[in-house]
Design a protein around this motif. Structure first.
Motif, mmCIF file in Angstrom:
data_model
loop_
_atom_site.group_PDB
_atom_site.id
_atom_site.type_symbol
_atom_site.label_atom_id
_atom_site.label_comp_id
_atom_site.label_asym_id
_atom_site.label_seq_id
_atom_site.Cartn_x
_atom_site.Cartn_y
_atom_site.Cartn_z
ATOM 1 N N CYS A 134 10.152 1.219 4.057
ATOM 2 C CA CYS A 134 10.050 2.468 4.776
ATOM 3 C C CYS A 134 9.581 2.431 6.279
ATOM 4 O O CYS A 134 9.375 3.448 6.895
ATOM 5 C CB CYS A 134 8.848 3.391 3.953
ATOM 6 N N GLY A 135 9.131 1.163 6.796
ATOM 7 C CA GLY A 135 8.842 0.879 8.038
ATOM 8 C C GLY A 135 7.466 1.211 8.298
ATOM 9 O O GLY A 135 6.895 1.139 9.474
ATOM 10 N N ARG A 136 6.685 1.693 7.388
ATOM 11 C CA ARG A 136 5.210 1.840 7.673
ATOM 12 C C ARG A 136 4.550 0.310 7.881
ATOM 13 O O ARG A 136 4.665 -0.500 7.758
ATOM 14 C CB ARG A 136 4.435 2.519 6.540
ATOM 15 N N ALA A 176 0.694 -1.362 0.106
ATOM 16 C CA ALA A 176 -0.151 0.024 0.045
ATOM 17 C C ALA A 176 0.861 1.302 -0.002
ATOM 18 O O ALA A 176 0.387 2.366 -0.663
ATOM 19 C CB ALA A 176 -1.024 0.036 1.216
ATOM 20 N N CYS A 177 2.147 1.161 0.408
ATOM 21 C CA CYS A 177 2.916 2.397 0.412
ATOM 22 C C CYS A 177 3.861 2.269 -0.704
ATOM 23 O O CYS A 177 4.613 3.192 -0.997
ATOM 24 C CB CYS A 177 3.871 2.309 1.803
ATOM 25 N N ASN A 227 6.662 -12.345 10.638
ATOM 26 C CA ASN A 227 7.455 -11.939 11.911
ATOM 27 C C ASN A 227 7.208 -10.529 12.335
ATOM 28 O O ASN A 227 7.049 -10.077 13.842
ATOM 29 C CB ASN A 227 8.817 -12.148 11.527
ATOM 30 N N LYS A 228 7.075 -9.674 11.392
ATOM 31 C CA LYS A 228 6.813 -8.210 11.827
ATOM 32 C C LYS A 228 5.861 -7.524 10.755
ATOM 33 O O LYS A 228 5.646 -7.932 9.580
ATOM 34 C CB LYS A 228 8.162 -7.244 11.600
ATOM 35 N N ASN A 229 5.065 -6.432 11.174
ATOM 36 C CA ASN A 229 3.882 -5.854 10.670
ATOM 37 C C ASN A 229 4.338 -4.709 10.154
ATOM 38 O O ASN A 229 3.729 -3.545 10.523
ATOM 39 C CB ASN A 229 2.752 -6.035 11.247
ATOM 40 N N ASP A 230 5.210 -4.565 9.441
ATOM 41 C CA ASP A 230 5.827 -3.207 8.781
ATOM 42 C C ASP A 230 6.688 -3.476 7.606
ATOM 43 O O ASP A 230 6.860 -4.587 7.032
ATOM 44 C CB ASP A 230 6.884 -2.624 9.700
ATOM 45 N N ILE A 260 7.948 -11.200 0.996
ATOM 46 C CA ILE A 260 7.134 -10.024 2.002
ATOM 47 C C ILE A 260 6.315 -10.760 2.699
ATOM 48 O O ILE A 260 6.117 -10.554 4.045
ATOM 49 C CB ILE A 260 6.426 -9.102 1.115
ATOM 50 N N VAL A 261 5.765 -12.214 2.350
ATOM 51 C CA VAL A 261 4.710 -12.886 3.174
ATOM 52 C C VAL A 261 5.484 -13.379 4.388
ATOM 53 O O VAL A 261 5.101 -13.273 5.723
ATOM 54 C CB VAL A 261 4.284 -14.063 2.660
#
Length: 680
Positions: A98-100, A75-76, A91-94, A85-86
């Protein structure tokens, strides 16, 4: 792509350097560039390679840093491989770029990027594909080709195929021709060598036959002289016999008759006794002849058993002499060669006679060195004194025992008492008699202590304690009685003087020292055997680096011994012995036959023979000119016969020749000492 990436892409990439303007061209006569020129990257200053590299970097996944596969857009606005990406979102939701905040619901397929990636991949494949592959793909993709063009292509392909087949056939023929030329050269060289060897053999056969005829003539002359001397002695004895017979006949009637009868009886007895003596002498000659002929047969068998080694020895010696004669003739063309035995033939005859003289090792004495107060009875070292009258033994029993050799040989007994016994605090590894001072002996032990003993007083004269670890070897110089050398597990070789309390020379090496030995002809040269599989030969006047390093062994070098001033023998736990020439710095020969993989099994040499032990509890004797053993002897005792299971655990631990005699002292790990002698 994000703003950062775009900025980096626009600012990165080297530019082609601009050329300096020509001063003869003014701005007024310069025409504007054409649209074609402006569009051509080669003329517009655009770097195609840099742009392609930047494009490749833009098509890389920021997570796996590979070309994106199954592109998905966040989305960014960032694109990633779907699996990358999956896996990241588990592990992380960013967003990794960009870290969004980002979830699986905010991922969308990037069809446009996938299409671009497939086109870029196809262009890359077509760019790297061969012309044939490109042509094949064009046909598969339905490229229109006329029949005439196809015929032209077929004829070109046919001509190309014919030319390639011809070139391949020519290359194969050239390879075969080169091989045949090489083979012919090799066989011609072998033929020339064989013809030269045959010429040597022909010359030597003639020389030996002439020498044999000279010996026959000398024997015949000697036989004639003996007959002449026998005839002279019988002629002198004849008149006295006649006078005695005439006197007895004229002495009276009955007395003379009785004397005559008695003379006849005596003469018959003498005749019969002479006949018996002749028979005995004849039988003795026959038995001697049979024994000589039997020995000759045995020697011939030994020759045939090792014929290839003897052949190599003969040809090597003959070629060496011939090459030296050839060099002398080149230096002096007027040099005349003498007929008769060549030096090579005479040298080989000496080798042949000494090699075939012996076929076995015979036991002439045996004694038990075992100490009832010590379970370990390994004899680590055994050495003769200066005059070969005494020999000393040392080992893990912490005792130096000195025996009288003649008593051991001439007085049959299982246990002989030593004439001198000296106790030490540590297990002993090596002994060395001083060849000038008869009562002086040096020892090295497991604590690294080198001790010089006075055998007469049974006291230590000097003790050197500079080694940090176990000292394996010690040796007195044969030319300087006050100098000795030692080597240790602390990787140090030390030179000592009996008149000084500290070492006079220290050599530091990179590996453990297993053995050291002075050159018998000089106090300046020392050979060192090391755990690095090499023998280091040092000049003590400059110990910064060895004169030469001899390599060839595949394991640690356990012993080094000098046969002469230039011949050095070495033993290793790779089950080989090697002979080296320290004057020419070359290997001479490798000896194989015994087994030695982990233990110190002993090594001893004289001018002709080399002997060593084996982990099979056998002693092996080699002639220095033959790589296979002359003979060997198995240690067998009543104790071993009773306990055959432990027999395989015993090994020979020390050996020593009695100077240049065929007598050999041997000892094993059980504490048994045997005196062996080479016999026919």
């Amino acid at each position: 792509m994000d703003e950062t990436t775009t900025t980096t892409t626009s600012s990165a990439g080297p530019l082609v350097p601009a050329t300096k303007p020509d001063p003869r061209i003014t701005t007024t006569n310069m025409s504007p560039p054409s649209p074609v020129a402006a569009a051509d990257p080669s003329t517009s200053g655009f770097d195609v390679g840099a742009a392609s590299a930047e494009l490749d970097r833009d098509l890389m996944c920021p997570i796996c840093m590979q070309t994106i596969k199954d592109a998905f857009l966040t989305a960014c606005g960032h694109s990633f491989c779907y699996m990358c990406i999956v896996t990241h979102l588990r592990n992380k939701n960013d967003c990794p770029s960009c870290g969004r905040h980002l979830t699986n619901g905010q991922l969308f397929p990037n069809f446009l990027l996938d299409k671009l990636l497939k086109k870029a991949s196809a262009r890359q494949i077509s760019k790297s594909a061969s012309p044939v592959e490109q042509f094949r793909r064009a046909l598969q993709q339905g490229c229109e080709v006329s029949v005439k063009e196809m015929d032209t292509l077929m004829s070109l392909l046919s001509e190309k195929k014919r030319r390639m087949e011809q070139e391949e056939a020519e290359r194969n023929m050239q390879i075969l021709l080169d091989f045949l030329h090489c083979l012919r050269k090799q066989k011609v060289d072998e033929l020339n060598e064989i013809q030269t060897d045959l010429q040597y053999i022909k010359e030597d056969i003639g020389a030996v036959e002439r020498h044999k005829m000279d010996l026959f003539r000398a024997r015949d002359r000697h036989t004639v002289k003996l007959r002449m001397l026998g005839d002279d002695s019988s002629a002198k004895a004849w008149p006295s016999t006649v006078e005695k017979n005439s006197g007895s006949l004229s002495s009276g009637s009955r007395g003379s008759l009785g004397g005559l009868v008695q003379n006849k009886v005596d003469s018959k007895g003498q005749a019969s006794s002479h006949g018996l003596q002749r028979k005995d002498s004849a039988s003795g000659l026959d038995s001697q002849h049979l024994s000589q002929s039997g020995l000759a047969v045995m020697r011939k068998k030994r020759i045939h058993a090792l014929f290839s080694d003897l052949q190599e020895c003969y040809l090597q010696k003959r070629r060496q002499v011939a090459n030296s004669q050839h060099r002398e003739e080149e230096r002096d063309p007027n040099l005349t060669r003498r007929e008769g035995y060549s030096l090579g033939l005479a040298d080989f005859q000496s080798v042949l006679s000494t090699f075939t003289r012996y076929s076995r090792l015979r036991v002439i004495a045996e004694l038990r060195h075992a100490d009832p107060f010590h379970s370990a009875n390994i004899v680590s070292s055994i050495e003769f004194d200066r005059d070969d009258e005494l020999f000393a033994t040392a080992g893990v029993s912490r005792r130096i025992k000195v025996f009288d050799f003649s008593s051991v040989v001439n007085e049959p007994a299982d246990v002989h008492c030593p004439v001198v016994e000296m106790s030490t605090l540590s297990k002993l590894s090596c002994l060395s008699w001083n060849k000038f001072t008869k009562n002086q002996i040096a020892s090295s032990d497991y604590e690294g202590i080198v001790t010089v003993w006075d055998v007469t007083t049974r006291q230590s004269v000097m003790e050197y304690e500079e080694h940090d670890k176990r000292a394996w070897s010690v040796d007195f110089s044969r030319t300087e009685p006050s100098m000795l050398v030692s080597g240790s597990d602390d990787c140090k070789v030390k030179i000592w003087c009996t008149r000084q309390e500290a070492s006079v020379i220290n050599i530091e090496m990179k590996a453990n020292i297993c053995c050291v030995k002075y050159n018998p002809g000089s106090r300046n040269y020392v050979a060192v055997g090391s755990a690095d599989h090499h023998i280091h030969y040092y000049d003590l006047r400059n110990v910064s680096q060895p004169l030469h390093v001899f390599g060839g062994h595949r394991k640690a070098v356990s012993y080094v011994k000098f046969l002469s001033n230039h011949e050095l023998a070495s033993a290793s736990t790779d089950s080989t012995l090697r002979l080296w020439d320290v004057k020419e710095n070359v290997p001479v020969r490798t000896f194989r036959g015994h087994t030695n993989e982990k233990n110190f099994v002993g090594l001893t040499v004289n001018s002709e023979y080399i002997a060593c032990g084996s982990e099979t509890n056998e002693v092996f004797a080699y002639h220095k000119e033959i790589s296979k053993p002359v003979t060997w002897h198995k240690f067998v005792s009543p104790d071993m016969e009773d306990n055959e299971e432990d027999n395989g655990s015993y090994f020979i631990s020390a050996v020593c020749w009695k100077s240049d005699t065929p007598t050999l002292l041997t000892a094993n790990s059980q504490g048994t000492i045997k005196v062996l002698v080479l016999a026919a």
